[in-house]
Design an enzyme around this catalytic site. Sequence first.
Site, mmCIF file in Angstrom:
data_model
loop_
_atom_site.group_PDB
_atom_site.id
_atom_site.type_symbol
_atom_site.label_atom_id
_atom_site.label_comp_id
_atom_site.label_asym_id
_atom_site.label_seq_id
_atom_site.Cartn_x
_atom_site.Cartn_y
_atom_site.Cartn_z
ATOM 1 N N GLU A 139 2.489 10.762 -1.837
ATOM 2 C CA GLU A 139 2.786 10.018 -3.063
ATOM 3 C C GLU A 139 2.420 10.807 -4.320
ATOM 4 O O GLU A 139 1.836 10.271 -5.257
ATOM 5 C CB GLU A 139 2.085 8.658 -3.048
ATOM 6 C CG GLU A 139 2.536 7.795 -1.876
ATOM 7 C CD GLU A 139 1.938 6.382 -1.876
ATOM 8 O OE1 GLU A 139 0.861 6.196 -2.457
ATOM 9 O OE2 GLU A 139 2.566 5.491 -1.277
ATOM 10 N N ASP A 167 2.405 0.482 5.820
ATOM 11 C CA ASP A 167 1.478 0.346 4.705
ATOM 12 C C ASP A 167 0.859 -1.038 4.605
ATOM 13 O O ASP A 167 1.246 -1.822 3.742
ATOM 14 C CB ASP A 167 2.223 0.683 3.399
ATOM 15 C CG ASP A 167 1.260 0.909 2.246
ATOM 16 O OD1 ASP A 167 0.059 1.072 2.512
ATOM 17 O OD2 ASP A 167 1.718 0.922 1.094
ATOM 18 N N GLU A 193 -3.547 -6.242 -1.068
ATOM 19 C CA GLU A 193 -2.351 -5.724 -1.737
ATOM 20 C C GLU A 193 -1.077 -6.443 -1.291
ATOM 21 O O GLU A 193 -0.263 -6.835 -2.124
ATOM 22 C CB GLU A 193 -2.229 -4.220 -1.476
ATOM 23 C CG GLU A 193 -0.943 -3.634 -2.038
ATOM 24 C CD GLU A 193 -0.836 -2.130 -1.860
ATOM 25 O OE1 GLU A 193 -1.775 -1.508 -1.342
ATOM 26 O OE2 GLU A 193 0.201 -1.572 -2.252
HETATM 27 O O1 GCW Z 1 -0.517 0.943 -0.194
HETATM 28 C C1 GCW Z 1 -0.173 2.012 -0.999
HETATM 29 C C2 GCW Z 1 -0.481 1.554 -2.371
HETATM 30 C C3 GCW Z 1 -0.895 2.649 -3.313
HETATM 31 C C4 GCW Z 1 -1.987 3.459 -2.634
HETATM 32 C C5 GCW Z 1 -1.427 4.049 -1.342
HETATM 33 C C6 GCW Z 1 -2.473 4.809 -0.540
HETATM 34 C C7 GCW Z 1 -3.877 4.568 -3.580
HETATM 35 O O2 GCW Z 1 0.629 0.850 -2.861
HETATM 36 O O3 GCW Z 1 -1.350 2.035 -4.489
HETATM 37 O O4 GCW Z 1 -2.497 4.475 -3.467
HETATM 38 O O5 GCW Z 1 -0.959 3.029 -0.513
HETATM 39 O O6 GCW Z 1 -2.991 4.236 0.414
HETATM 40 O O7 GCW Z 1 -2.752 5.948 -0.833
#
Ligand code: GCW
Length: 645
Positions: free
Chosen positions: A260, A339, A367
Amino acid sequence: MPDPHPLWLPAAATAHLRGRTVRIAGDGPLIDTVRAEAAAAGMTPAGDDAELSIAVTTGAASSAESFTLTRDGARAIAECADDAGALHAWFEIVRLGPGAFAPASTRTVAPAHALRMLDHWDNVDVHPVMGQVERGYAGGSIFFHDGALRQDLSRVAAYARALAAIGINRVAINNVNVHVREARLLTDDLADVARIADVFRPWGIRLHLSVSFSSPMLLGGLGTADPADAGVQSWWAEAADRVYAAIPDFGGFVVKADSEGQPGPFAYGRDHADGANLLARALAPHGGVVHWRAFVYDHRQDWRDRSTDRARAAHDHFSPLDGRFDDNVIVQVKYGPMDFQVREPVSPVFFAMPHTRLALELQVTQEYTGHQRHAVYLGPQWREILDFRGRGDDQPTLAQTVRGGIAAVANVGDDRFWTGHPLAQANLYAYGRLAWDSTLDAGDVLDEWIRLTFGDDAAVHSGIHEILDDSWATYEAHTAPLGVGFMVTPGTHYGPAVDGYEYSPWGTYHFADRDGIGVDRSAATGTGFAGQYPEPWASRYESAGTTPDELLLFFHHVPYTHRLHSGDTVIQHIYDTHFAGAERVAEKLAAWGELEGCIDPAVFARGRELFAEQLRSAREWRDQINTYFLRKSGIADEAGRPIHP
Ligand code: GCW
């Protein structure tokens, strides 16, 4: 500002110890902590015949942090392997409440995992999109405020005590997305970071930092961060030396690399083992570890490309590296391949790297499970994950498989109740307890938390237990169906947006059309993800007929008329669960209303406000999902309930 909520350590939690005699034998900072705790609980120091005796006894219980507790009805004697064991023994006595001295019994208590960690995604600067805490739903950071480390660390001290009470022994204080400001924690801010470490130390908790792989460039002015470069290697070695000079018991680094947008070894043609070992070698002389995250995937996918599957990515990148990581590298793997969804299969990476220390990563912060506006108790989800037997029904569980411990994204902030929704405290509590003993029953842990936090009132206890007990299942029922995932509002990840990610670069699709829904991840006709599992799961997930209902759409694209093991069709299941889920939330709101006058009015008021929002949101989920699938499929609800075509 009123005092922060006492979490699971209100004064009443130690009432059973007041006036009793205590003997605490041994020396050291953690023993001093136990002495201070006993004094604060109103206990009286005594000699060998004390009612409660806590002593470090070399050779008593063998493994680190453990203790043997003997009770005879009148007295409790804890023989502890070390001073951390003494601290844990103290909090066991607190947790046991009035039953701490009986029945007559002896048992040894030892942690299931040596590393039990919380990862904060706190930023030093307020991030323009993510704010002070990335995916934080409980106000600001307890460590940082508006670009600086906080001067007043009293919240951190209260937090450290609460974490010690549930057995946490590691905390990473900053976000794994390390921006330029946060990178400097490793260098310029060391004196302040050391102050935070000082607050954690008396509670047996070691501090870790998330670092940027590009630190040698960002902070050291080097022209490269290439792991093979001698200058880069010595920069990291010197950086580690400086950290340990300031914080002798520093835990280590957490790294999100090539993920990311975070920098990593790929830029130099190196792999993740090269990258992780670079940092590991700088920490090794000091006894530190690197938590290297396996959350690596292409977030710039083209939705037209059906050959790329985000679910495959961690296994594709990491399993070929098994055996190449240094001993002080821990590869930290999210529980699922995507995720932190409400439902995912357990990541196959856990069963593909027998020669690597792996850690399980969970998400306590909600989240994708309602942002701590929805009351969702995650203990049952974590137990399912911890219990997963990836190599077969008679083989070890995931909890028995991971050798690098457990980490989880923290859910607290400077909110008065620490966690936004006061009931989200249960998740933090349960995480600590399950990291300590992964065989505890999630319902029993919930009972413990309710009793410590709210006291003994039977109606309050059963009311809160009933609200939380099935709350994960309820959330699953009214959100994305049958393991397909996402369908959340892009960016915020709160509330429904069925097609929100359908054509996005993030690789999170459901592929619903007029005939059916789901992602074909079989080896025969799909992305091949199912084939990343060992047997028997590779075969089980390969076919729709042997895939468990709750994961059907994660692994297969099926017609709406496909019949589940439950006997329902997929479309009827969607309607039924969404009506039932929203209905169940209405019952929870009513159940919370019953608690008025029986619990702290401030807790009640916060809860009432949030349950109203939870119900609004659950209905929105229900209506958007049901309407979407009625429009797509043209198949009516058998029960003829109101949908909005
Ligand atoms: O779940 C996703 C989130 C991001 C997060 C990423 C991660 C810290 O949307 O906000 O970044 O995973 O775990 O690195």
